[in-house]
Design an enzyme around this catalytic site. Structure first.
Site, PDB file in Angstrom:
ATOM      1  N   LYS A   1       0.839  -1.201   0.000  1.00  0.00           N
ATOM      2  CA  LYS A   1       0.000   0.000   0.000  1.00  0.00           C
ATOM      3  C   LYS A   1       0.876   1.254   0.000  1.00  0.00           C
ATOM      4  O   LYS A   1       1.892   1.304   0.703  1.00  0.00           O
ATOM      5  CB  LYS A   1      -0.885   0.013   1.246  1.00  0.00           C
ATOM      6  CG  LYS A   1      -1.868  -1.138   1.287  1.00  0.00           C
ATOM      7  CD  LYS A   1      -2.957  -0.948   0.256  1.00  0.00           C
ATOM      8  CE  LYS A   1      -3.899  -2.124   0.236  1.00  0.00           C
ATOM      9  NZ  LYS A   1      -4.970  -1.972  -0.736  1.00  0.00           N
TER      10      LYS A   1
ATOM     11  N   ASP B   1      -0.554   0.016  -4.527  1.00  0.00           N
ATOM     12  CA  ASP B   1      -1.988   0.310  -4.471  1.00  0.00           C
ATOM     13  C   ASP B   1      -2.215   1.586  -3.667  1.00  0.00           C
ATOM     14  O   ASP B   1      -1.827   1.671  -2.504  1.00  0.00           O
ATOM     15  CB  ASP B   1      -2.686  -0.878  -3.774  1.00  0.00           C
ATOM     16  CG  ASP B   1      -4.197  -0.772  -3.800  1.00  0.00           C
ATOM     17  OD1 ASP B   1      -4.713   0.244  -4.299  1.00  0.00           O
ATOM     18  OD2 ASP B   1      -4.856  -1.722  -3.319  1.00  0.00           O
TER      19      ASP B   1
ATOM     20  N   GLU C   1      -2.366   0.565  -8.589  1.00  0.00           N
ATOM     21  CA  GLU C   1      -3.786   0.208  -8.447  1.00  0.00           C
ATOM     22  C   GLU C   1      -4.583   1.388  -7.897  1.00  0.00           C
ATOM     23  O   GLU C   1      -4.108   2.093  -7.004  1.00  0.00           O
ATOM     24  CB  GLU C   1      -3.855  -0.977  -7.494  1.00  0.00           C
ATOM     25  CG  GLU C   1      -5.241  -1.553  -7.298  1.00  0.00           C
ATOM     26  CD  GLU C   1      -5.167  -2.865  -6.524  1.00  0.00           C
ATOM     27  OE1 GLU C   1      -4.183  -3.626  -6.707  1.00  0.00           O
ATOM     28  OE2 GLU C   1      -6.073  -3.131  -5.736  1.00  0.00           O
TER      29      GLU C   1
ATOM     30  N   GLU D   1     -12.079  -2.952  -8.315  1.00  0.00           N
ATOM     31  CA  GLU D   1     -12.783  -3.357  -7.092  1.00  0.00           C
ATOM     32  C   GLU D   1     -13.885  -2.381  -6.709  1.00  0.00           C
ATOM     33  O   GLU D   1     -14.806  -2.729  -5.980  1.00  0.00           O
ATOM     34  CB  GLU D   1     -11.785  -3.524  -5.933  1.00  0.00           C
ATOM     35  CG  GLU D   1     -11.185  -2.237  -5.436  1.00  0.00           C
ATOM     36  CD  GLU D   1     -10.117  -2.435  -4.366  1.00  0.00           C
ATOM     37  OE1 GLU D   1      -8.968  -2.722  -4.731  1.00  0.00           O
ATOM     38  OE2 GLU D   1     -10.434  -2.315  -3.177  1.00  0.00           O
TER      39      GLU D   1
ATOM     40  N   ASP E   1     -14.358  -7.922  -8.836  1.00  0.00           N
ATOM     41  CA  ASP E   1     -14.623  -8.140  -7.417  1.00  0.00           C
ATOM     42  C   ASP E   1     -15.891  -8.994  -7.340  1.00  0.00           C
ATOM     43  O   ASP E   1     -16.837  -8.772  -8.099  1.00  0.00           O
ATOM     44  CB  ASP E   1     -14.832  -6.779  -6.740  1.00  0.00           C
ATOM     45  CG  ASP E   1     -15.147  -6.911  -5.273  1.00  0.00           C
ATOM     46  OD1 ASP E   1     -14.246  -6.658  -4.464  1.00  0.00           O
ATOM     47  OD2 ASP E   1     -16.289  -7.263  -4.915  1.00  0.00           O
TER      48      ASP E   1
ATOM     49  N   HIS F   1      -9.760  -8.993  -7.435  1.00  0.00           N
ATOM     50  CA  HIS F   1      -9.519  -8.339  -6.138  1.00  0.00           C
ATOM     51  C   HIS F   1     -10.010  -9.247  -5.016  1.00  0.00           C
ATOM     52  O   HIS F   1     -11.077  -9.849  -5.114  1.00  0.00           O
ATOM     53  CB  HIS F   1     -10.316  -7.026  -6.104  1.00  0.00           C
ATOM     54  CG  HIS F   1     -10.424  -6.424  -4.742  1.00  0.00           C
ATOM     55  ND1 HIS F   1     -11.626  -6.315  -4.060  1.00  0.00           N
ATOM     56  CD2 HIS F   1      -9.483  -5.905  -3.920  1.00  0.00           C
ATOM     57  CE1 HIS F   1     -11.411  -5.736  -2.887  1.00  0.00           C
ATOM     58  NE2 HIS F   1     -10.117  -5.479  -2.771  1.00  0.00           N
TER      59      HIS F   1
END
Ligand SMILES: C[C@H](O)[C@@H](O)[C@@H](O)[C@H](O)C(=O)O
Length: 655
Positions: free
Chosen positions: A238, A266, A292, A321, A344, A371
């Site tokens: 992240k 992400d 992402e 997602e 998703d 996801h």
């Protein structure tokens, strides 16, 4: 076989305590779900869920008046705020309302100007999440009745059957039915070989669990080492809170995983478009495969701009997602705004809509990388990824599925990983049936685990909070409001049930006119309850009508029943055991309830079936409202005497 009922429960896990699942945007997620069970007139059941991250789950459950509930959910952001300060920085205030770190998972698509639940979409937001849980539960039921895991059920359908599952509305300019058929037919040769391949190799995945935003460097280092030892070679980290910190983390990550293992990053929607471009260029030296969710998931042109600007770096844009529906996916494909398609399991309307997306991905040459950062998502997406490989893409080189290593212990058939790959699931269905004791313990807010956490002050007990909104009452009643200065809000008295059988509000001072349940007697003398709004009937006393002691007692898995001969017996909804004598656990619970104490026991059940049992009196008013909606959709007049699953008697007979 007919579907006879549906139950839905609010199940939450306290993941924010350890910052599991945290990202730059969703800094404190409590992985949660609205958990759906479909009941049929046979033994078969179907299980589904829609993932949320805490607050707002109760919205996902509602098929009735979600708008009212949504507005109430925002009240805590308003009550107690200084008005002058609000108007001074109105933009920040309105952003707080639209961007609450947990509510935003479910709320953005609630049209606040709309009065009608039909206008909450189209095809997005709360109702779409709700629809997907139900649709997926139907697929689960289908898989179970065919004795096949969902990937196999899908794989064994003919191209024509698969195409008939898809709604092509608004897709004609990107993918026609004929093109879809052509894709599927072209992949029929080789299906058996690909099935064999995936059974032996497993489906490749990356792990996100090493680098949630709330983890410190030591934790990231340890997690990476453990994951590498377990055979993972792909990692997602992240980013997005602070550029210098991101560089430091990624440097650390690369120093551990080396140059050849894959890295994804992400940002969970935190950047402006140009900011995203500049930020990612600064991180390009760490060679991420993709960035992402660089910006708002609704900004298709923004994604296209980011993708175009990053082309030379070799970093692709991954998203999906939070992509509401197939139409948005279509635009992302057509605009070149998405190089990795992250379907998703819950965000779009279930498996059917995901088939449409996977077919479009094939046509536009975009790999599908599902996801799975959420509860139950790994369990479901493994089926989609495997099906996609066997029947649509045939590609394992660029496609990779996500794996997040949390909460799998709550599932009866959890996703299994070996050497960084999903092991092909073999149990019938969609793998989301939860363990009975987990459902009881983590049902929010009454489950024993939540009560323990409230007692320890880890979370605030919502039943102790005065609702931070003004309850509207008919004007004829004057004295219903109390001023509670400590909370600086106006609160209403709790709702009190209607007069039995009248169907009309009681009208007594201090009583609420809002309860919609009435009590009736069936021909055999048993009491049942009728919802005057939704027209549904149920044997189980709705939560709204329960006394505090009665609510408390439903925490115990033992329920009291009467046999045909009029004798009382007891049935455990977790273990399925029945007894003539009152179990000690229930006796203690009843005594404690009378004394107004907290539950004496936490209810642990064997790790076996029955997880989705609605269970005697454990269904809530909302469960019943859901059942009622379904009943209303089939047009049944009320108040009908409810049907009920037979409960085993102690001597083995059924009541
Ligand atoms: C709040 C959640 O954990 C998200 O951070 C998670 O779904 C994430 O977007 C992911 O890609 O796994």
């Amino acid at each position: 076989m007919r579907i006879r009922g549906i139950s839905v429960r609010d199940i939450r896990f306290p993941t924010s305590l350890r910052l599991d699942g945290s990202d730059a945007q969703h800094v404190d997620p409590d992985y949660s779900c609205a958990y759906v069970v479909l009941f049929t007139d046979s033994e078969a059941k179907g299980f589904g869920l829609s993932f949320t991250i805490g607050r707002g789950t109760e919205i996902g459950k509602l098929f009735i008046a979600p708008l009212v509930q949504a507005i109430r959910s925002l009240a805590h952001l308003v009550v107690g705020q200084d008005f002058e300060a609000i108007v001074k920085d109105f933009g920040a205030f309105s952003r707080r309302l639209t961007n609450d770190s947990q509510l935003r998972w479910v709320l953005p698509s609630v049209a606040l100007e709309s009065e009608s639940s039909k206008e909450l979409g189209p095809e997005k937001g709360v109702l779409h999440l709700a629809a997907s849980a139900v649709v997926n539960a139907v697929w689960d039921l289908w898989g179970r009745t065919q004795n096949k895991p969902i990937w196999k059920l899908l794989t064994d359908l003919t191209p024509e059957e698969l195409v008939s599952c898809v709604d092509f509305t608004y897709l004609e300019d990107a993918l026609t039915k004929e093109e879809a058929l052509e894709i599927l037919r072209s992949m029929v040769p080789g299906k058996d070989k690909r099935e064999e391949e995936i059974r032996s190799s497993g489906y490749p995945c990356y792990t996100t669990s090493s680098g949630w935003i709330g983890y410190d460097e030591d934790k990231i280092r340890n997690n990476l080492l453990i994951s590498m030892q377990a055979g993972f070679s792909k990692f997602k980290i992240k980013v997005g809170q602070d550029l210098e910190k991101d560089k430091k983390r990624l440097r650390l990550v690369r120093s551990i995983i080396g140059d050849n293992r894959q890295l994804m990053i992400d940002a969970n929607q935190v950047w402006e478009v140009d900011q995203a471009i500049n930020w990612v260029k600064e991180l390009a030296e760490f060679k991420p495969v993709w960035i992402e969710e660089p910006t708002s998931p609704d900004d298709i042109l923004g994604h296209a701009k980011v993708a175009q600007a990053l082309k030379d770096t070799g970093i692709g844009v991954a998203t999906g997602e939070h992509c509401h529906n197939r139409v948005m996916f279509k635009q992302l494909f057509k605009s070149g705004g998405m190089q990795y398609c992250q379907i998703d399991a819950c965000r779009v309307g279930g498996i059917n809509e995901n088939i449409a997306v996977m077919l479009m991905a094939k046509k536009f040459g975009v790999p599908v990388c599902p996801h799975a950062g959420g509860i139950g998502l790994c369990e479901m997406i493994q089926h989609l990824a495997i099906f996609n490989f066997i029947c649509i893409s045939g590609d394992l080189k660029h496609s990779v599925a996500e794996y997040a290593d949390h909460l799998h212990e709550h599932f009866i058939q959890p996703a299994r990983i070996k050497h960084g790959c999903y092991i092909v699931p073999d149990a019938p269905g969609y793998s989301v049936e939860m363990i009975g004791s987990s459902l009881i313990n983590y049902e929010y807010p009454l489950g024993p685990k939540w009560r323990e956490m409230f007692d320890k002050k880890l979370y605030e007990d919502p039943s102790k909070q005065v609702p931070p909104y003004v309850e509207h009452r008919p004007e004829t009643r004057s004295s219903h409001f109390q001023r509670d200065d400590s909370h600086a809000v106006i609160s209403a008295k709790p709702q009190i049930r209607n007069v039995a059988g009248s169907g009309a509000p009681s009208g007594e001072p201090g009583e609420s006119s809002a309860s919609v349940w009435t009590e009736h007697e069936a021909p055999d003398g048993r009491k049942y309850y009728y919802n005057t709004v939704t027209k549904a009937s149920t044997w189980d006393k709705p939560d709204e009508m329960k006394t505090p002691a009665e609510s408390f007692i439903t925490q115990c898995p033992w329920r009291e029943f009467t046999s045909d001969s009029g004798k009382t017996y007891y049935h455990n909804v977790l273990t399925k055991e029945s007894r003539w004598s009152m179990p000690e656990e229930l006796r203690l619970t009843k005594e404690a309830a009378q004394r107004g104490e907290k539950a004496p026991v936490s209810f642990d059940a064997p790790n076996s079936g029955g997880g989705g049992e609605a269970g005697g009196g454990s269904t809530s008013a909302l469960d019943q409202a859901m059942a009622a909606t379904l009943a209303a959709m089939t047009g049944g007049p009320g108040p009908a005497v409810p049907s009920d699953a037979p409960r085993p008697l102690p001597d083995g007979k059924h009541s």
